[in-house]
Write an enzyme that holds these catalytic residues in place. Structure first.
Site, PDB file in Angstrom:
ATOM      1  N   TYR A  21      37.487  20.056  32.794  1.00 23.43           N
ATOM      2  CA  TYR A  21      38.638  20.337  32.500  1.00 23.43           C
ATOM      3  C   TYR A  21      39.126  22.028  32.434  1.00 23.43           C
ATOM      4  CZ  TYR A  21      37.729  15.289  31.114  1.00 23.43           C
ATOM      5  OH  TYR A  21      37.610  14.020  30.953  1.00 23.43           O
ATOM      6  N   TYR A 149      41.360   5.627  27.288  1.00 24.67           N
ATOM      7  CA  TYR A 149      41.073   6.132  28.347  1.00 24.67           C
ATOM      8  C   TYR A 149      39.725   5.639  29.176  1.00 24.67           C
ATOM      9  CZ  TYR A 149      38.382  10.401  29.844  1.00 24.67           C
ATOM     10  OH  TYR A 149      37.413  11.674  31.024  1.00 24.67           O
ATOM     11  N   ASP A 250      35.447  -1.961  26.373  1.00 22.89           N
ATOM     12  CA  ASP A 250      35.490  -0.211  26.559  1.00 22.89           C
ATOM     13  C   ASP A 250      34.809   0.295  25.588  1.00 22.89           C
ATOM     14  OD1 ASP A 250      34.403   1.827  27.071  1.00 22.89           O
ATOM     15  OD2 ASP A 250      36.327   2.725  28.398  1.00 22.89           O
ATOM     16  N   LYS A 279      27.340   6.399  26.449  1.00 24.02           N
ATOM     17  CA  LYS A 279      27.289   8.154  25.868  1.00 24.02           C
ATOM     18  C   LYS A 279      26.210   7.730  24.832  1.00 24.02           C
ATOM     19  CE  LYS A 279      31.666   9.103  25.637  1.00 24.02           C
ATOM     20  NZ  LYS A 279      31.931  10.257  26.107  1.00 24.02           N
TER      21      LYS A 279
HETATM   22  C1  LIG Z   1      35.753   4.626  25.974  1.00 24.50           C
HETATM   23  C2  LIG Z   1      35.507   5.844  27.261  1.00 24.50           C
HETATM   24  N1  LIG Z   1      35.591   4.969  28.582  1.00 24.50           N
HETATM   25  C3  LIG Z   1      34.733   5.900  29.131  1.00 24.50           C
HETATM   26  C4  LIG Z   1      34.162   6.627  29.662  1.00 24.50           C
HETATM   27  C5  LIG Z   1      33.847   7.545  30.568  1.00 24.50           C
HETATM   28  O1  LIG Z   1      32.609   8.147  30.698  1.00 24.50           O
HETATM   29  P1  LIG Z   1      31.629   9.007  31.051  1.00 24.50           P
HETATM   30  O2  LIG Z   1      32.461  11.006  30.680  1.00 24.50           O
HETATM   31  O3  LIG Z   1      30.520   8.570  31.334  1.00 24.50           O
HETATM   32  O4  LIG Z   1      31.778   9.135  33.012  1.00 24.50           O
HETATM   33  C6  LIG Z   1      34.444   8.432  28.160  1.00 24.50           C
HETATM   34  C7  LIG Z   1      34.208   9.482  28.355  1.00 24.50           C
HETATM   35  O5  LIG Z   1      34.562   9.864  27.137  1.00 24.50           O
HETATM   36  C8  LIG Z   1      35.071   6.807  26.909  1.00 24.50           C
HETATM   37  O6  LIG Z   1      35.510   7.968  25.731  1.00 24.50           O
END
Ligand SMILES: Cc1ncc(COP(=O)(O)O)c(C=O)c1O
Length: 427
Positions: A21, A149, A250, A279
């Protein structure tokens, strides 16, 4: 590798390295890290900082954990990578078995991915191909919640918040999805069905085109750090069943204990059809994610034209990442992490409360090991980031949000350094 002098390191970084970013060259300050141990990040020629970010929610047991390092060393001596097509190995199989045991019961099949965004893409492709195989190819769109997100790849972007996401830049190429209003009832609030009315209306009107609903249960992370009612999640599950739409949760940010439950869907006592995790899955050691689903979904894949699920990343189920992830889960199970998250929550609530007195602060909220101070105006990162480093803490605010998600092993006095910096910054 011979270390470069710090000024040379920063000069080359500025000239050649594109940060997340960020513009190129990056006008914002960058701080070079020498090493990290436990909750401490040691800067080159600079102070040692208390980590309040867990490297974007990943490093739950702290840095350079001896057990994770040892697991990696042992696995490196056996093999660090092996293609997964036609082959399998101990770390992947044992990790899949542990994930099936830890996640809600219907989830039995594990598809390993190399990052969170990829696991979201995989989940969305799975849902589309599921309906295709059932003879309903028109069900290929998604229902999500504003303020979410899900990652930076294209279909993941298409279900990120349409205003604060990157839709304005990529509008012409992003697939059009359905967006329900942001839930208003907070985590501890009294439930009213009106909070999910727009989600229900969109399902009622468009379920014939919708493959799945996808959202972050209970905590919306990078889209705004909001905590909402578990009853919303429970009701969404019921509505998806009623309208014959799959539910993808997610839990890339919330999984592995961050909200006080191992997975946030446990607050609502429901299971998704497809679950994305990542994560904290490898304890912040290296990139690893997974998409889990149920036999109800997976068995449909042998019925369609393709006969298989059309996805297979090169580094799928990397043995080194899987071995470290197994050890990461063993560490989590070796101590009373729930008591630890509870203690962090209590301390964050007490120590962030003074922020409420500041006219610059719109809201203060805490859930599990997540503490958020929402300001009225965006922070100026060029000013605030060096100030935080001077306070001796590592925090990475964005927009109007100053927040912390510390490693679970943080001690009260270390956490106090973080909260004191947050309070001081809001004065
Ligand atoms: C809820 C959520 N989904 C997907 C992602 C994307 O994961 P990555 O950065 O490992 O591609 C993130 C990353 O911050 C997230 O917080």
């Amino acid at each position: 590798m011979n270390p470069l002098p710090t000024d040379q390191l920063l000069a080359i970084d500025r000239q050649h390295v594109w940060h997340p970013y960020a513009a190129m060259p990056n006008p914002l300050p960058i701080f070079p890290v020498k090493s990290a141990q436990g909750v401490y990040i040691e800067l080159e020629d600079g102070p040692t900082l208390v980590d309040g970010m867990s490297s974007w929610w990943t490093c739950i047991h702290g840095y350079s954990h001896p057990r994770l390092n040892q697991a990696a060393r042992e696995q490196i001596d056996r093999m660090s990578h092996m293609m997964f097509g036609g082959l399998t190995h101990q770390p992947a199989v044992q990790l899949a078995q542990r994930l099936v045991e830890l996640t809600p019961a219907p989830l039995q099949q594990v598809f390993f991915c190399d990052s969170g965004s990829v696991s979201v893409e995989v989940a969305m492709k799975m849902a589309i191909q599921y309906w295709y195989n059932l003879g309903q190819p028109e069900k290929h769109r998604f229902l999500t919640i504003r303020g979410g997100y899900h990652g930076d790849t294209f279909d993941a972007m298409s279900v990120c918040d349409p205003v604060n996401g990157m839709h304005h830049l990529f509008n012409r190429v992003l697939r059009q999805q359905y967006f329900a209003d942001i839930p208003q009832i907070p985590f501890w609030g009294v439930w009213e069905d009106s909070d999910i009315a727009s989600f229900e209306r969109l399902l009622a009107e468009h379920h014939g085109q919708i493959a799945a609903a996808i959202f972050e249960p209970v905590v919306q992370g990078a889209g705004g750090m909001r905590f909402y009612s578990p009853d919303y999640v429970r009701r969404a599950r019921e509505l998806c069943d009623q309208y014959d739409v799959l539910l993808i949760l997610d839990e890339i940010a919330t999984g592995f204990g961050r909200t006080g439950k191992l997975f946030a869907c446990e607050h609502a006592d429901i299971a998704p059809d497809i679950l994305c995790i990542g994560k904290a899955m490898s304890g912040g050691f290296m990139s690893l994610a997974a998409t889990l689903t149920s036999p109800h979904i997976s068995q449909i894949f042998s019925q369609g034209d393709a006969g298989v699920f059309m996805h297979g990343p090169t580094f799928m189920a990397n043995p080194l990442a899987c071995a470290v992830s197994l050890e990461n889960i063993a560490i989590l199970e070796s101590y009373d992490w729930q008591a630890q998250i509870q203690a962090i929550e209590t301390q964050l609530k007490t120590e962030l409360a003074p922020c409420r007195n500041s006219p610059r602060v719109k809201d203060v909220r805490v859930l599990g090991a997540i503490g958020v101070v929402e300001l009225f105006d965006p922070v100026d990162m060029a000013v605030v980031q060096p100030q935080l480093v001077d306070y001796g803490v590592w925090l990475r605010p964005f927009g109007k949000l100053l927040y912390t998600m510390p490693p679970y092993i943080i001690k009260p006095e270390q956490l106090s350094r973080i909260t004191q910096a947050m309070v001081a910054l809001t004065q």
